[in-house]
Design a protein around this motif. Structure first.
Motif, PDB file in Angstrom:
ATOM      1  N   GLU A  28       0.822  -1.223   0.000  1.00  0.00           N
ATOM      2  CA  GLU A  28       0.000   0.000   0.000  1.00  0.00           C
ATOM      3  C   GLU A  28       0.848   1.261   0.000  1.00  0.00           C
ATOM      4  O   GLU A  28       0.385   2.312  -0.439  1.00  0.00           O
ATOM      5  CB  GLU A  28      -0.936  -0.007   1.204  1.00  0.00           C
ATOM      6  N   GLU A  29       2.084   1.179   0.445  1.00  0.00           N
ATOM      7  CA  GLU A  29       2.924   2.374   0.484  1.00  0.00           C
ATOM      8  C   GLU A  29       3.302   2.868  -0.913  1.00  0.00           C
ATOM      9  O   GLU A  29       3.759   3.987  -1.084  1.00  0.00           O
ATOM     10  CB  GLU A  29       4.178   2.142   1.322  1.00  0.00           C
ATOM     11  N   HIS A  30       3.072   2.035  -1.929  1.00  0.00           N
ATOM     12  CA  HIS A  30       3.393   2.429  -3.300  1.00  0.00           C
ATOM     13  C   HIS A  30       2.147   2.618  -4.156  1.00  0.00           C
ATOM     14  O   HIS A  30       2.222   2.598  -5.380  1.00  0.00           O
ATOM     15  CB  HIS A  30       4.317   1.385  -3.944  1.00  0.00           C
ATOM     16  N   ASP A  31       0.971   2.805  -3.527  1.00  0.00           N
ATOM     17  CA  ASP A  31      -0.280   2.942  -4.280  1.00  0.00           C
ATOM     18  C   ASP A  31      -0.256   4.096  -5.280  1.00  0.00           C
ATOM     19  O   ASP A  31      -0.912   4.031  -6.310  1.00  0.00           O
ATOM     20  CB  ASP A  31      -1.472   3.114  -3.338  1.00  0.00           C
ATOM     21  N   ASP A  32       0.503   5.144  -4.986  1.00  0.00           N
ATOM     22  CA  ASP A  32       0.551   6.274  -5.911  1.00  0.00           C
ATOM     23  C   ASP A  32       1.185   5.875  -7.243  1.00  0.00           C
ATOM     24  O   ASP A  32       0.938   6.489  -8.267  1.00  0.00           O
ATOM     25  CB  ASP A  32       1.292   7.459  -5.296  1.00  0.00           C
ATOM     26  N   ALA A  33       1.987   4.790  -7.249  1.00  0.00           N
ATOM     27  CA  ALA A  33       2.603   4.308  -8.486  1.00  0.00           C
ATOM     28  C   ALA A  33       1.727   3.275  -9.184  1.00  0.00           C
ATOM     29  O   ALA A  33       2.040   2.840 -10.281  1.00  0.00           O
ATOM     30  CB  ALA A  33       3.969   3.708  -8.183  1.00  0.00           C
ATOM     31  N   GLY A  34       0.629   2.883  -8.559  1.00  0.00           N
ATOM     32  CA  GLY A  34      -0.272   1.890  -9.145  1.00  0.00           C
ATOM     33  C   GLY A  34      -0.475   0.718  -8.204  1.00  0.00           C
ATOM     34  O   GLY A  34       0.385   0.409  -7.392  1.00  0.00           O
ATOM     35  N   VAL A  35      -1.621   0.100  -8.322  1.00  0.00           N
ATOM     36  CA  VAL A  35      -1.955  -1.056  -7.490  1.00  0.00           C
ATOM     37  C   VAL A  35      -1.844  -2.305  -8.357  1.00  0.00           C
ATOM     38  O   VAL A  35      -2.479  -2.398  -9.410  1.00  0.00           O
ATOM     39  CB  VAL A  35      -3.388  -0.937  -6.915  1.00  0.00           C
ATOM     40  N   TRP A  36      -1.008  -3.232  -7.923  1.00  0.00           N
ATOM     41  CA  TRP A  36      -0.815  -4.484  -8.632  1.00  0.00           C
ATOM     42  C   TRP A  36      -1.460  -5.608  -7.847  1.00  0.00           C
ATOM     43  O   TRP A  36      -1.236  -5.749  -6.644  1.00  0.00           O
ATOM     44  CB  TRP A  36       0.668  -4.787  -8.807  1.00  0.00           C
ATOM     45  N   ILE A  37      -2.274  -6.429  -8.531  1.00  0.00           N
ATOM     46  CA  ILE A  37      -2.894  -7.615  -7.946  1.00  0.00           C
ATOM     47  C   ILE A  37      -2.478  -8.799  -8.807  1.00  0.00           C
ATOM     48  O   ILE A  37      -2.505  -8.716 -10.040  1.00  0.00           O
ATOM     49  CB  ILE A  37      -4.440  -7.515  -7.957  1.00  0.00           C
ATOM     50  N   LYS A  38      -2.091  -9.877  -8.148  1.00  0.00           N
ATOM     51  CA  LYS A  38      -1.739 -11.104  -8.864  1.00  0.00           C
ATOM     52  C   LYS A  38      -2.668 -12.199  -8.357  1.00  0.00           C
ATOM     53  O   LYS A  38      -2.660 -12.513  -7.178  1.00  0.00           O
ATOM     54  CB  LYS A  38      -0.280 -11.453  -8.651  1.00  0.00           C
ATOM     55  N   VAL A  39      -3.512 -12.726  -9.243  1.00  0.00           N
ATOM     56  CA  VAL A  39      -4.476 -13.763  -8.888  1.00  0.00           C
ATOM     57  C   VAL A  39      -3.933 -15.107  -9.378  1.00  0.00           C
ATOM     58  O   VAL A  39      -3.644 -15.262 -10.563  1.00  0.00           O
ATOM     59  CB  VAL A  39      -5.861 -13.476  -9.505  1.00  0.00           C
ATOM     60  N   PHE A  40      -3.777 -16.033  -8.429  1.00  0.00           N
ATOM     61  CA  PHE A  40      -3.267 -17.375  -8.717  1.00  0.00           C
ATOM     62  C   PHE A  40      -4.455 -18.329  -8.763  1.00  0.00           C
ATOM     63  O   PHE A  40      -5.213 -18.412  -7.805  1.00  0.00           O
ATOM     64  CB  PHE A  40      -2.322 -17.837  -7.600  1.00  0.00           C
ATOM     65  N   MET A  41      -4.629 -19.060  -9.871  1.00  0.00           N
ATOM     66  CA  MET A  41      -5.707 -20.034 -10.002  1.00  0.00           C
ATOM     67  C   MET A  41      -5.095 -21.402 -10.282  1.00  0.00           C
ATOM     68  O   MET A  41      -4.453 -21.594 -11.316  1.00  0.00           O
ATOM     69  CB  MET A  41      -6.655 -19.620 -11.130  1.00  0.00           C
ATOM     70  N   LEU A  42      -5.270 -22.311  -9.328  1.00  0.00           N
ATOM     71  CA  LEU A  42      -4.737 -23.667  -9.443  1.00  0.00           C
ATOM     72  C   LEU A  42      -5.765 -24.532 -10.165  1.00  0.00           C
ATOM     73  O   LEU A  42      -6.894 -24.674  -9.696  1.00  0.00           O
ATOM     74  CB  LEU A  42      -4.446 -24.228  -8.051  1.00  0.00           C
ATOM     75  N   TYR A  43      -5.382 -25.089 -11.312  1.00  0.00           N
ATOM     76  CA  TYR A  43      -6.308 -25.885 -12.112  1.00  0.00           C
ATOM     77  C   TYR A  43      -6.139 -27.380 -11.934  1.00  0.00           C
ATOM     78  O   TYR A  43      -7.072 -28.132 -12.056  1.00  0.00           O
ATOM     79  CB  TYR A  43      -6.203 -25.519 -13.593  1.00  0.00           C
ATOM     80  N   ASN A  44      -4.947 -27.840 -11.719  1.00  0.00           N
ATOM     81  CA  ASN A  44      -4.718 -29.253 -11.437  1.00  0.00           C
ATOM     82  C   ASN A  44      -3.419 -29.357 -10.666  1.00  0.00           C
ATOM     83  O   ASN A  44      -2.857 -28.344 -10.272  1.00  0.00           O
ATOM     84  CB  ASN A  44      -4.711 -30.102 -12.726  1.00  0.00           C
ATOM     85  N   GLY A  45      -2.918 -30.533 -10.481  1.00  0.00           N
ATOM     86  CA  GLY A  45      -1.744 -30.718  -9.646  1.00  0.00           C
ATOM     87  C   GLY A  45      -0.498 -29.991 -10.096  1.00  0.00           C
ATOM     88  O   GLY A  45       0.414 -29.800  -9.312  1.00  0.00           O
ATOM     89  N   ASN A  46      -0.430 -29.557 -11.355  1.00  0.00           N
ATOM     90  CA  ASN A  46       0.804 -28.939 -11.800  1.00  0.00           C
ATOM     91  C   ASN A  46       0.606 -27.712 -12.690  1.00  0.00           C
ATOM     92  O   ASN A  46       1.538 -27.281 -13.343  1.00  0.00           O
ATOM     93  CB  ASN A  46       1.679 -29.969 -12.532  1.00  0.00           C
ATOM     94  N   THR A  47      -0.581 -27.136 -12.736  1.00  0.00           N
ATOM     95  CA  THR A  47      -0.796 -25.949 -13.563  1.00  0.00           C
ATOM     96  C   THR A  47      -1.433 -24.833 -12.740  1.00  0.00           C
ATOM     97  O   THR A  47      -2.477 -25.028 -12.128  1.00  0.00           O
ATOM     98  CB  THR A  47      -1.713 -26.261 -14.765  1.00  0.00           C
ATOM     99  N   VAL A  48      -0.779 -23.677 -12.743  1.00  0.00           N
ATOM    100  CA  VAL A  48      -1.293 -22.495 -12.056  1.00  0.00           C
ATOM    101  C   VAL A  48      -1.332 -21.362 -13.070  1.00  0.00           C
ATOM    102  O   VAL A  48      -0.330 -21.063 -13.718  1.00  0.00           O
ATOM    103  CB  VAL A  48      -0.397 -22.096 -10.855  1.00  0.00           C
ATOM    104  N   GLN A  49      -2.504 -20.755 -13.213  1.00  0.00           N
ATOM    105  CA  GLN A  49      -2.624 -19.581 -14.069  1.00  0.00           C
ATOM    106  C   GLN A  49      -2.481 -18.359 -13.178  1.00  0.00           C
ATOM    107  O   GLN A  49      -3.159 -18.240 -12.166  1.00  0.00           O
ATOM    108  CB  GLN A  49      -3.982 -19.562 -14.760  1.00  0.00           C
ATOM    109  N   ILE A  50      -1.597 -17.450 -13.564  1.00  0.00           N
ATOM    110  CA  ILE A  50      -1.421 -16.207 -12.821  1.00  0.00           C
ATOM    111  C   ILE A  50      -1.885 -15.065 -13.716  1.00  0.00           C
ATOM    112  O   ILE A  50      -1.379 -14.887 -14.821  1.00  0.00           O
ATOM    113  CB  ILE A  50       0.041 -15.980 -12.400  1.00  0.00           C
ATOM    114  N   THR A  51      -2.881 -14.326 -13.227  1.00  0.00           N
ATOM    115  CA  THR A  51      -3.371 -13.154 -13.947  1.00  0.00           C
ATOM    116  C   THR A  51      -2.958 -11.932 -13.152  1.00  0.00           C
ATOM    117  O   THR A  51      -3.225 -11.836 -11.958  1.00  0.00           O
ATOM    118  CB  THR A  51      -4.898 -13.202 -14.118  1.00  0.00           C
TER     119      THR A  51
END
Length: 99
Positions: A28-51
């Motif tokens: 939050e201390e860098h919100d003035d430079a933009g807010v970054w969110i990384k969403v991790f979605m686990l689909y099976n035992g070895n695949t993770v989609q990061i948006t």
């Protein structure tokens, strides 16, 4: 700035429901430079989609192995100062998906 949940919902690949969903938020201390969110979605035992979202807009979506996604998670927390914040996935129609 919290991303619109419709946009986060559309980050899913649409073919399969993720088994688990987790989110990281930039410091939050860098919100003035933009807010970054990384969403991790686990689909099976070895695949993770990061948006990645910048200021509520999808910036990048990539699939990784579980091991690579774990290394990235740890790097973003330990080096980049990101924190886990699953509130960014609230209100999504995830049904029985574990968060």
């Amino acid at each position: 700035m919290r991303p619109d949940t419709t946009v986060v919902k559309n980050a899913s690949n649409g073919r399969t429901r993720p088994k688990a969903v987790f989110a990281l938020r930039s410091s939050e201390e860098h919100d003035d430079a933009g807010v970054w969110i990384k969403v991790f979605m686990l689909y099976n035992g070895n695949t993770v989609q990061i948006t990645e979202f910048e200021n509520g807009q999808i910036d990048n979506t990539t699939a990784y192995s579980y091991e690579d996604a774990r290394r990235m998670w740890e790097h973003w927390i330990e080096t980049e100062g990101m924190t886990r914040d699953d509130s960014y996935t609230e209100g999504l129609p995830l049904g029985d998906v574990r968060i």
